[in-house]
Design an enzyme around this catalytic site. Structure first.
Site, short mmCIF file in Angstrom:
data_model
loop_
_atom_site.label_atom_id
_atom_site.label_comp_id
_atom_site.label_asym_id
_atom_site.label_seq_id
_atom_site.Cartn_x
_atom_site.Cartn_y
_atom_site.Cartn_z
N GLU A 86 0.67 -1.38 0.17
CA GLU A 86 0.07 -0.20 -0.17
C GLU A 86 0.99 1.38 -0.14
O GLU A 86 0.78 2.28 -0.50
CB GLU A 86 -1.08 0.27 0.93
CG GLU A 86 -2.13 -1.35 1.09
CD GLU A 86 -2.71 -0.72 0.03
OE1 GLU A 86 -3.47 1.14 -0.42
OE2 GLU A 86 -3.56 -1.61 -1.07
N CYS B 70 -16.73 3.80 -19.37
CA CYS B 70 -18.34 3.36 -18.60
C CYS B 70 -19.26 2.43 -19.41
O CYS B 70 -20.73 1.85 -18.98
CB CYS B 70 -18.92 4.88 -19.16
SG CYS B 70 -18.18 6.75 -18.23
N CYS C 143 -18.66 -0.63 -17.69
CA CYS C 143 -18.83 -0.20 -16.16
C CYS C 143 -20.27 -1.41 -15.28
O CYS C 143 -20.70 -1.00 -15.63
CB CYS C 143 -19.08 0.59 -15.35
SG CYS C 143 -19.07 1.62 -14.05
#
Length: 225
Positions: free
Chosen positions: A36, A198, A201
């Site tokens: 991370e 999109c 998505c």
């Protein structure tokens, strides 16, 4: 909306999500923490070889804590943002001093470590221990700003607080580790800064930016001085 979002996202993740990254193998908190920190401001493809080398030299938090800082910085060469490496080293020492070399499971204890903010702490605990914490890294800010059509630059305190509220509200009742990774993957692979995908998505139908065709406007850019 909450149930629909998490259900659609997790269904997408089960098929398309990233599940074989080196730090995902055994959900070890130390490994996830290192990954991370390395992934802040850095792409996954760039991090993987650095991560593998770092783990070879410092396989445990105790090994990292007792290392010379010059060794740590040497292995970090090329990743940039070297304060991350210094904070990682300092945090490892504090984990050994305060927590007997075991990564803490309490979010306040994690946030008390150098170089770890709320979102990073939440990500580590969700991914490692399946704890119910929302994250809000850069990718997730972009996803939520578009999904809820949130106005204003996400760097502003009031806008960020609004995004945190949305992030908390969308948490599913279970599968927190998978959901956290799914949020990261959605922002990194589909809901990208430019030319978002999109059409494929999983939450396109309920995304306000997609419905209003405002993807290029959101998130609101940082105001020019």
């Amino acid at each position: 909306m909450k149930k629909i979002f998490s259900k659609q996202l997790l269904s997408w993740f089960d098929v398309h999500g990233r599940k074989n990254l080196p730090w995902q193998v055994d959900r070890d908190a130390y490994k996830i923490w290192v990954s991370e920190i390395m992934l802040q401001q850095t792409r996954v493809e760039t991090v993987i070889p650095y991560y593998a080398n770092f783990m070879q030299y410092f396989p445990t938090v105790k090994k990292l804590a007792t290392a010379n800082i010059d060794e740590v910085l040497h292995l970090w060469t090329g990743l940039g943002y070297y304060a991350r490496a210094r904070n990682l080293h300092e945090a490892a020492k504090k984990i050994c001093e305060r927590h007997d070399g075991k990564f803490p499971k309490n979010i306040d204890d994690v946030m008390a470590l150098p170089g770890i903010g709320r979102s990073t702490a939440a990500a580590i605990l969700a991914l490692s221990f399946d704890q119910a914490h929302a994250i809000l890294d850069g990718n997730v800010k972009r996803v939520l700003a578009r999904y809820f059509a949130v106005q204003g630059w996400p760097g502003k305190r009031d806008v960020e607080l609004q995004l945190w509220q949305h992030a908390d509200a969308l948490l599913p009742p279970q599968r927190f580790a998978e959901y956290t990774q799914a949020m990261m993957d959605l922002g990194a692979t589909l809901c990208t800064r430019s030319n978002p995908s999109c059409s494929i998505c999983p939450v396109q139908g309920s995304c306000e930016a997609n419905v209003q065709q405002r993807q290029s406007e959101l998130p609101t850019p940082k105001p020019s001085k």
